[in-house]
Design a protein around this motif. Structure first.
Motif, mmCIF file in Angstrom:
data_model
loop_
_atom_site.group_PDB
_atom_site.id
_atom_site.type_symbol
_atom_site.label_atom_id
_atom_site.label_comp_id
_atom_site.label_asym_id
_atom_site.label_seq_id
_atom_site.Cartn_x
_atom_site.Cartn_y
_atom_site.Cartn_z
ATOM 1 N N ASN A 8 0.815 -1.210 0.000
ATOM 2 C CA ASN A 8 0.000 0.000 0.000
ATOM 3 C C ASN A 8 0.852 1.266 0.000
ATOM 4 O OD1 ASN A 8 0.686 -0.724 2.817
ATOM 5 N ND2 ASN A 8 -0.429 1.148 3.303
ATOM 6 N N CYS A 9 0.196 2.371 -0.315
ATOM 7 C CA CYS A 9 0.820 3.687 -0.243
ATOM 8 C C CYS A 9 0.863 4.117 1.222
ATOM 9 C CB CYS A 9 0.010 4.695 -1.064
ATOM 10 S SG CYS A 9 0.590 6.406 -0.918
ATOM 11 N N GLU A 10 2.014 4.558 1.686
ATOM 12 C CA GLU A 10 2.163 4.991 3.075
ATOM 13 C C GLU A 10 1.387 6.268 3.366
ATOM 14 O OE1 GLU A 10 6.119 5.160 4.728
ATOM 15 O OE2 GLU A 10 6.732 3.391 3.603
ATOM 16 N N ASP A 13 -2.923 5.044 1.678
ATOM 17 C CA ASP A 13 -3.324 3.643 1.886
ATOM 18 C C ASP A 13 -3.903 2.972 0.633
ATOM 19 O OD1 ASP A 13 -3.264 1.414 3.580
ATOM 20 O OD2 ASP A 13 -5.348 1.696 4.207
ATOM 21 N N LYS A 14 -3.666 3.544 -0.529
ATOM 22 C CA LYS A 14 -4.113 2.923 -1.781
ATOM 23 C C LYS A 14 -3.431 1.568 -1.938
ATOM 24 C CE LYS A 14 -4.310 3.722 -6.742
ATOM 25 N NZ LYS A 14 -4.111 4.725 -7.787
ATOM 26 N N ASP A 15 -4.180 0.567 -2.377
ATOM 27 C CA ASP A 15 -3.608 -0.754 -2.634
ATOM 28 C C ASP A 15 -2.626 -0.672 -3.800
ATOM 29 O OD1 ASP A 15 -5.076 -1.988 -0.632
ATOM 30 O OD2 ASP A 15 -6.688 -2.596 -1.987
ATOM 31 N N LEU A 16 -1.458 -1.298 -3.614
ATOM 32 C CA LEU A 16 -0.432 -1.353 -4.654
ATOM 33 C C LEU A 16 0.029 -2.802 -4.801
ATOM 34 C CD1 LEU A 16 1.588 1.810 -3.572
ATOM 35 C CD2 LEU A 16 0.044 1.609 -5.538
ATOM 36 N N TYR A 32 4.945 4.431 -2.031
ATOM 37 C CA TYR A 32 3.888 5.412 -2.251
ATOM 38 C C TYR A 32 3.250 5.177 -3.615
ATOM 39 C CZ TYR A 32 6.589 7.517 1.443
ATOM 40 O OH TYR A 32 7.277 7.704 2.617
ATOM 41 N N CYS A 33 2.031 5.685 -3.791
ATOM 42 C CA CYS A 33 1.411 5.649 -5.116
ATOM 43 C C CYS A 33 1.968 6.817 -5.911
ATOM 44 C CB CYS A 33 -0.114 5.705 -5.006
ATOM 45 S SG CYS A 33 -0.782 7.282 -4.451
ATOM 46 N N SER A 34 1.884 6.732 -7.215
ATOM 47 C CA SER A 34 2.450 7.782 -8.064
ATOM 48 C C SER A 34 1.737 9.118 -7.858
ATOM 49 C CB SER A 34 2.418 7.369 -9.534
ATOM 50 O OG SER A 34 1.104 7.073 -9.949
ATOM 51 N N ASP A 35 0.435 9.108 -7.540
ATOM 52 C CA ASP A 35 -0.283 10.363 -7.299
ATOM 53 C C ASP A 35 0.298 11.102 -6.101
ATOM 54 O OD1 ASP A 35 -1.997 9.975 -9.458
ATOM 55 O OD2 ASP A 35 -3.589 9.101 -8.223
ATOM 56 N N CYS A 36 0.492 10.408 -4.982
ATOM 57 C CA CYS A 36 1.066 11.043 -3.789
ATOM 58 C C CYS A 36 2.517 11.447 -4.034
ATOM 59 C CB CYS A 36 0.984 10.100 -2.582
ATOM 60 S SG CYS A 36 -0.691 9.902 -1.921
ATOM 61 N N THR A 70 2.757 -8.477 3.272
ATOM 62 C CA THR A 70 1.350 -8.252 3.601
ATOM 63 C C THR A 70 1.217 -7.197 4.694
ATOM 64 O OG1 THR A 70 1.369 -10.060 5.187
ATOM 65 C CG2 THR A 70 0.648 -10.588 2.940
ATOM 66 N N VAL A 71 2.340 -6.677 5.163
ATOM 67 C CA VAL A 71 2.346 -5.682 6.234
ATOM 68 C C VAL A 71 2.080 -4.301 5.649
ATOM 69 C CG1 VAL A 71 3.730 -4.603 8.046
ATOM 70 C CG2 VAL A 71 3.975 -7.045 7.583
ATOM 71 N N ARG A 72 0.980 -3.703 6.089
ATOM 72 C CA ARG A 72 0.615 -2.374 5.619
ATOM 73 C C ARG A 72 1.255 -1.327 6.526
ATOM 74 N NH1 ARG A 72 -3.421 -3.082 1.751
ATOM 75 N NH2 ARG A 72 -4.026 -0.901 1.731
ATOM 76 N N ILE A 73 1.938 -0.369 5.916
ATOM 77 C CA ILE A 73 2.555 0.731 6.649
ATOM 78 C C ILE A 73 1.831 1.999 6.234
ATOM 79 C CG2 ILE A 73 4.670 2.061 6.979
ATOM 80 C CD1 ILE A 73 6.211 -0.544 6.358
#
Length: 85
Positions: A8-10, A13-16, A32-36, A70-73
């Protein structure tokens, strides 16, 4: 040692997923996602100040022996403004 491929995006929280072309990372694998990354973060990691680049895609056949994390940060304070490292 393989990249973690964080899920995910830190910031938002978008799924990546592992095959995402929207995922970007710094040299410490902050993700991070490209938008952020392009907007809010202006291409710099808020944790280390390093450059953000597109995360490579791991071939699907390699995910069995090298699964993604699988750990979301998630930054509790979000990424409303870029911070200096």
């Amino acid at each position: 040692m393989a990249l973690e491929l964080r899920p995910n995006c830190e910031c938002c929280d978008k799924d990546l997923p592992p095959a995402s072309l929207e995922a970007v990372i710094c040299s410490f694998e902050c993700t991070y996602c490209s938008d952020c990354a392009e907007g809010t973060l202006e291409g710099k990691c808020p944790n280390c100040g390093g450059e953000l680049v597109r995360r490579p895609v791991r071939p699907a056949g390699k995910l069995v022996n090298n699964p993604p994390s699988t750990v979301r940060i998630l930054k509790a304070e979000g990424c409303s403004s870029r911070t200096s490292a």
